[in-house]
Design a protein around this motif. Sequence first.
Motif, PDB file in Angstrom:
ATOM      1  N   THR A 150       0.901  -1.151  -0.139  1.00 35.67           N
ATOM      2  CA  THR A 150      -0.199  -0.150  -0.177  1.00 35.67           C
ATOM      3  C   THR A 150       0.677   1.336  -0.047  1.00 35.67           C
ATOM      4  O   THR A 150       1.923   1.321   0.722  1.00 35.67           O
ATOM      5  CB  THR A 150      -0.914   0.036   1.092  1.00 35.67           C
ATOM      6  OG1 THR A 150      -1.696  -1.085   1.329  1.00 35.67           O
ATOM      7  CG2 THR A 150      -1.969   1.205   1.159  1.00 35.67           C
ATOM      8  N   VAL A 151       0.667   2.328  -0.765  1.00 40.53           N
ATOM      9  CA  VAL A 151       1.415   3.340  -1.012  1.00 40.53           C
ATOM     10  C   VAL A 151       0.371   4.549  -0.747  1.00 40.53           C
ATOM     11  O   VAL A 151      -0.968   4.639  -1.116  1.00 40.53           O
ATOM     12  CB  VAL A 151       1.680   3.585  -2.432  1.00 40.53           C
ATOM     13  CG1 VAL A 151       2.521   4.827  -2.809  1.00 40.53           C
ATOM     14  CG2 VAL A 151       2.719   2.432  -2.817  1.00 40.53           C
ATOM     15  N   ARG A 165      -0.981   3.132 -13.717  1.00 45.09           N
ATOM     16  CA  ARG A 165      -0.027   1.826 -14.465  1.00 45.09           C
ATOM     17  C   ARG A 165       0.654   1.193 -13.302  1.00 45.09           C
ATOM     18  O   ARG A 165       1.651   0.372 -13.499  1.00 45.09           O
ATOM     19  CB  ARG A 165       1.270   2.850 -15.347  1.00 45.09           C
ATOM     20  CG  ARG A 165       2.253   3.509 -14.177  1.00 45.09           C
ATOM     21  CD  ARG A 165       3.038   4.249 -15.000  1.00 45.09           C
ATOM     22  NE  ARG A 165       2.700   5.397 -15.850  1.00 45.09           N
ATOM     23  CZ  ARG A 165       3.203   6.475 -16.283  1.00 45.09           C
ATOM     24  NH1 ARG A 165       4.610   6.689 -15.971  1.00 45.09           N
ATOM     25  NH2 ARG A 165       2.724   7.475 -16.998  1.00 45.09           N
ATOM     26  N   CYS A 166       0.147   1.154 -12.082  1.00 43.79           N
ATOM     27  CA  CYS A 166       0.730   0.310 -11.107  1.00 43.79           C
ATOM     28  C   CYS A 166      -0.547  -0.525 -10.555  1.00 43.79           C
ATOM     29  O   CYS A 166      -0.707  -0.467  -9.268  1.00 43.79           O
ATOM     30  CB  CYS A 166       1.288   1.212  -9.712  1.00 43.79           C
ATOM     31  SG  CYS A 166       2.651   2.338 -10.391  1.00 43.79           S
ATOM     32  N   PRO A 167      -1.107  -1.576 -11.413  1.00 42.58           N
ATOM     33  CA  PRO A 167      -2.317  -2.048 -10.862  1.00 42.58           C
ATOM     34  C   PRO A 167      -1.883  -2.920  -9.685  1.00 42.58           C
ATOM     35  O   PRO A 167      -2.876  -3.689  -9.182  1.00 42.58           O
ATOM     36  CB  PRO A 167      -2.714  -2.860 -12.411  1.00 42.58           C
ATOM     37  CG  PRO A 167      -1.213  -2.890 -12.993  1.00 42.58           C
ATOM     38  CD  PRO A 167      -0.671  -1.716 -12.853  1.00 42.58           C
ATOM     39  N   ALA A 168      -0.591  -3.438  -9.548  1.00 48.59           N
ATOM     40  CA  ALA A 168      -0.475  -4.533  -8.419  1.00 48.59           C
ATOM     41  C   ALA A 168      -0.409  -3.933  -7.172  1.00 48.59           C
ATOM     42  O   ALA A 168      -0.220  -4.879  -6.126  1.00 48.59           O
ATOM     43  CB  ALA A 168       0.841  -5.085  -8.978  1.00 48.59           C
ATOM     44  N   LEU A 169      -0.429  -2.548  -7.287  1.00 49.13           N
ATOM     45  CA  LEU A 169      -0.363  -1.904  -5.683  1.00 49.13           C
ATOM     46  C   LEU A 169      -1.383  -1.291  -5.309  1.00 49.13           C
ATOM     47  O   LEU A 169      -2.466  -0.982  -6.084  1.00 49.13           O
ATOM     48  CB  LEU A 169       0.575  -0.764  -5.887  1.00 49.13           C
ATOM     49  CG  LEU A 169       2.017  -1.165  -6.187  1.00 49.13           C
ATOM     50  CD1 LEU A 169       2.864   0.101  -6.344  1.00 49.13           C
ATOM     51  CD2 LEU A 169       2.856  -2.029  -5.357  1.00 49.13           C
ATOM     52  N   ARG A 170      -1.756  -1.159  -3.959  1.00 51.14           N
ATOM     53  CA  ARG A 170      -2.875  -0.512  -3.429  1.00 51.14           C
ATOM     54  C   ARG A 170      -2.561   0.939  -2.955  1.00 51.14           C
ATOM     55  O   ARG A 170      -1.502   1.218  -2.667  1.00 51.14           O
ATOM     56  CB  ARG A 170      -3.449  -1.050  -2.184  1.00 51.14           C
ATOM     57  CG  ARG A 170      -3.618  -2.777  -2.373  1.00 51.14           C
ATOM     58  CD  ARG A 170      -4.243  -3.281  -1.084  1.00 51.14           C
ATOM     59  NE  ARG A 170      -4.842  -4.727  -1.361  1.00 51.14           N
ATOM     60  CZ  ARG A 170      -4.302  -5.644  -0.589  1.00 51.14           C
ATOM     61  NH1 ARG A 170      -3.305  -5.535   0.276  1.00 51.14           N
ATOM     62  NH2 ARG A 170      -4.830  -6.927  -0.781  1.00 51.14           N
ATOM     63  N   ARG A 208      -2.467   2.118  10.201  1.00 53.21           N
ATOM     64  CA  ARG A 208      -4.018   1.591   9.980  1.00 53.21           C
ATOM     65  C   ARG A 208      -3.879   1.136   8.791  1.00 53.21           C
ATOM     66  O   ARG A 208      -4.536   0.035   8.417  1.00 53.21           O
ATOM     67  CB  ARG A 208      -4.731   2.959  10.202  1.00 53.21           C
ATOM     68  CG  ARG A 208      -6.092   2.237   9.769  1.00 53.21           C
ATOM     69  CD  ARG A 208      -7.277   3.468  10.479  1.00 53.21           C
ATOM     70  NE  ARG A 208      -6.922   4.795   9.828  1.00 53.21           N
ATOM     71  CZ  ARG A 208      -6.477   5.839  10.291  1.00 53.21           C
ATOM     72  NH1 ARG A 208      -6.049   5.615  11.870  1.00 53.21           N
ATOM     73  NH2 ARG A 208      -6.366   6.942   9.799  1.00 53.21           N
ATOM     74  N   HIS A 209      -3.268   1.678   7.818  1.00 54.61           N
ATOM     75  CA  HIS A 209      -3.592   1.154   6.288  1.00 54.61           C
ATOM     76  C   HIS A 209      -1.830   0.420   5.861  1.00 54.61           C
ATOM     77  O   HIS A 209      -1.828  -0.104   4.562  1.00 54.61           O
ATOM     78  CB  HIS A 209      -3.320   2.268   5.483  1.00 54.61           C
ATOM     79  CG  HIS A 209      -4.699   2.989   5.794  1.00 54.61           C
ATOM     80  ND1 HIS A 209      -5.855   2.655   5.369  1.00 54.61           N
ATOM     81  CD2 HIS A 209      -4.910   4.370   6.223  1.00 54.61           C
ATOM     82  CE1 HIS A 209      -6.769   3.334   5.622  1.00 54.61           C
ATOM     83  NE2 HIS A 209      -6.047   4.526   6.278  1.00 54.61           N
ATOM     84  N   GLY A 210      -1.104  -0.047   6.679  1.00 58.08           N
ATOM     85  CA  GLY A 210       0.141  -0.707   6.274  1.00 58.08           C
ATOM     86  C   GLY A 210       0.780  -0.154   5.207  1.00 58.08           C
ATOM     87  O   GLY A 210       1.294  -0.720   4.297  1.00 58.08           O
ATOM     88  N   ILE A 211       1.096   1.338   5.309  1.00 58.97           N
ATOM     89  CA  ILE A 211       1.801   2.103   4.074  1.00 58.97           C
ATOM     90  C   ILE A 211       3.229   1.860   3.921  1.00 58.97           C
ATOM     91  O   ILE A 211       3.949   1.446   5.190  1.00 58.97           O
ATOM     92  CB  ILE A 211       1.594   3.598   4.588  1.00 58.97           C
ATOM     93  CG1 ILE A 211       0.068   4.172   4.531  1.00 58.97           C
ATOM     94  CG2 ILE A 211       2.356   4.369   3.528  1.00 58.97           C
ATOM     95  CD1 ILE A 211      -0.538   3.950   3.522  1.00 58.97           C
TER      96      ILE A 211
END
Length: 266
Positions: A150-151, A165-170, A208-211
């Motif tokens: 997650t970013v 263009r980064c579909p593998a990332l949240r 909370r979001h695991g950034i």
Amino acid sequence: MAREPDRSPEGEPPRLLILGGTTEAAALARAVTGTRGAEAGTWDVTTSLAGRTRAPAALPGAVRIGGFGGVDGLAAYLRVGRIDRVIDATHPFAAAISANAADACAELGVPLLRIERPAWAPVPGDRWIDVADAGEAADWLAEAVPSGATVLLTLGRQDVAPFQRCPALRFVLRSIEAPAPEDLPPDCLLLTERGPFTLDGERALIARHGIRAIVAKNAGGEATAAKLAAARELAIPVVMIRRPALPATPAVADVAGALDWLSRPR
């Protein structure tokens, strides 16, 4: 030959145009309209906003919303409005209006000052990746961040599309207002929030979001700097988009410097 605008009529306060949209612009408008002959003198103030924020904070003095129509449109506004001075207090990434202001003021001989808040600079412990724009930031994420991570995106609503263009990332996108739905990455949580943000709040958001990485523009200032300290503590990389080149306009770092400039004779 440059044609100067007519100056404000005798007996009336001089006219100041603030190119706004930042905390500095709002603070300057409040300071100038609240000053009577002490620091900056008495000014007839108009703050111009680009209109990108649909519900801007209330400002003293006159407020206009919307673009000018390039250099010629801004020059016409300065001439017809008999503007005596201009202060460019726009965002450090608002390069187009800063360039237009420099050209229009030079054409008419209107004094121009820019409030240029200092950029952030890395300190020991920071893991910054310097990039030119959102596209380069997206390319780095696609190569360096593990699939499924997650970013946190903190670069506003207008520069989001490249991260498709980064579909593998949240993504967690924090923005004052929502971008167009078609610009959002496929897996994106939108947080519509306005700073200032605290260090404790940023720590909590990251946990909370695991950034695993943060993308930011080098806007400078204190209101949104806490994320950098939180990232430093947690050894999280920050993909930092550098500032665009701006015209060589006389500049000060803060509102106090602008008030001092206004207090000087033209």
